[in-house]
Design an enzyme around this catalytic site. Structure first.
Site, short mmCIF file in Angstrom:
data_model
loop_
_atom_site.label_atom_id
_atom_site.label_comp_id
_atom_site.label_asym_id
_atom_site.label_seq_id
_atom_site.Cartn_x
_atom_site.Cartn_y
_atom_site.Cartn_z
N GLU A 1 16.47 -19.94 46.86
CA GLU A 1 17.57 -19.72 47.79
C GLU A 1 18.92 -20.02 47.15
OE1 GLU A 1 13.78 -20.60 49.81
OE2 GLU A 1 14.98 -21.73 48.36
N TYR B 1 6.63 -30.90 41.00
CA TYR B 1 6.53 -32.29 41.44
C TYR B 1 7.52 -32.44 42.60
CZ TYR B 1 3.99 -32.78 37.11
OH TYR B 1 3.06 -32.61 36.10
N ARG C 1 4.28 -18.46 46.61
CA ARG C 1 3.93 -19.42 45.57
C ARG C 1 2.58 -20.02 45.96
NH1 ARG C 1 7.52 -16.95 43.81
NH2 ARG C 1 9.54 -17.67 43.02
N ASP D 1 15.10 -13.13 42.59
CA ASP D 1 16.28 -13.69 43.26
C ASP D 1 17.52 -12.88 42.88
OD1 ASP D 1 14.55 -15.68 44.17
OD2 ASP D 1 14.98 -16.96 42.44
#
Length: 315
Positions: free
Chosen positions: A35, A104, A167, A257
């Site tokens: 984003e 992570y 994802r 993107d």
């Protein structure tokens, strides 16, 4: 405001040299987030855009905040969380000609986004709300936040652009299918990759899928197919728009993107669907020529220069 977008940005660590992470001692620090990539891309093209998120009240969060603000994006709706960390991830691009991502981000600050973070007076003033399928994968509250943002947008006739950006590492099994279909049915523009469309509608023919999605109420579907270009579909027309294949791909991450930023830019400027998709294809290709998720997003001048390029040397 032209565009509002909602989602997580993380600090990205990438080996200084191509190779396997387990044998790497030195890393470059960058940022990454679908984003915010789109937000930066739109800002560099001269559009006004607001990015809504949460960051940890830590050095990584402050780094991301300063970076995105420095690219001209409105970050006034970003909140710092002293009880959660900023997410990080590692990207390996030199392993056997494959790109691998290691996240992570569990219990990251952004995973605690909630409906109170969505200000109606901010979203209602935008022309477009950009949403991806990444944010709802982070937590139940993130999913509810996305739905809340879309409801505000629809209430005020703000057009919703939805990029599924699937994802699989963030989802359990195929749980994403019903969740992303809920969002899809609330979108005006749907930007899946060809492979993502197959994941969302397994065992269905492409023509059947397109017809079904249009019946959901989506006005335009753009199916991306990398260097081959993209095909857009409405109830009245379908057209393929050629891509911009290049021989200088350095980093494929972020191409989608870049496409979204280029396409939405075209919509903002009231270009035709064909020309908007063409701009998306061009910027998606340009992004892959530069290392980093957002570093290759071009300015308007760079886009024009690339289109008119007659020499590899600019003096």
């Amino acid at each position: 405001m032209d565009v509002v977008t909602v989602g997580e940005s993380m600090v990205l660590f990438e080996p200084n040299e191509n190779g396997l992470i387990q044998y790497t001692d030195h890393f470059k620090k960058r940022i990454g987030g679908a984003e915010s990539n789109v937000a930066i891309g739109l800002s560099k093209l001269g559009h006004s855009v607001s990015w809504i998120s949460r960051l940890g009240d830590d050095p990584f969060g402050r780094y991301i905040y300063s970076f995105i603000r420095g690219e001209g994006v409105d970050v006034s709706q970003v909140k710092f969380d002293s009880n959660a960390n900023t997410g990080i991830y590692f990207k390996q691009t030199g392993g056997f000609n494959q790109t691998s991502i290691y996240y992570y981000r569990q219990q990251s600050a952004a995973s605690f986004l909630n409906h109170n973070d969505m200000k109606e007076d901010v979203i209602s003033k935008a022309r477009f709300l950009h949403i991806t399928g990444i944010t709802p994968a982070l937590s139940q509250s993130c999913y509810e936040t996305v739905i809340h943002a879309i409801k505000i947008a629809r209430k005020h006739n703000v057009k919703v652009v939805f990029d599924p950006n699937i994802r699989t590492k963030l989802w359990d099994s195929s749980d994403y299918i019903p969740i992303l279909k809920v969002i899809l049915k609330m979108a005006d523009f749907f930007l899946p990759g060809e492979d993502e469309l197959k994941l969302l509608f397994p065992n269905e023919a492409p023509d059947e899928i397109i017809a079904k999605v249009l019946k959901f109420g989506v006005s335009t579907i753009i199916v991306k197919n990398g260097a081959a270009g993209a095909t857009y579909h409405t109830k009245s027309e379908s057209q393929h728009v050629s891509g911009y294949p290049n021989e200088h791909v350095k980093d494929p991450v972020g191409a989608g993107d870049g496409f979204a930023a280029g396409f939405i830019s075209g919509l903002i400027e009231d270009l035709s669907l064909s020309d908007s998709v063409k701009r998306g294809n061009l910027i998606g290709s340009m992004v892959t020529m530069v290392h980093g998720d957002c570093e290759g997003l071009p300015s308007r001048q760079e886009v024009l220069g690339f289109e008119k390029k007659t020499s590899d040397v600019h003096r």
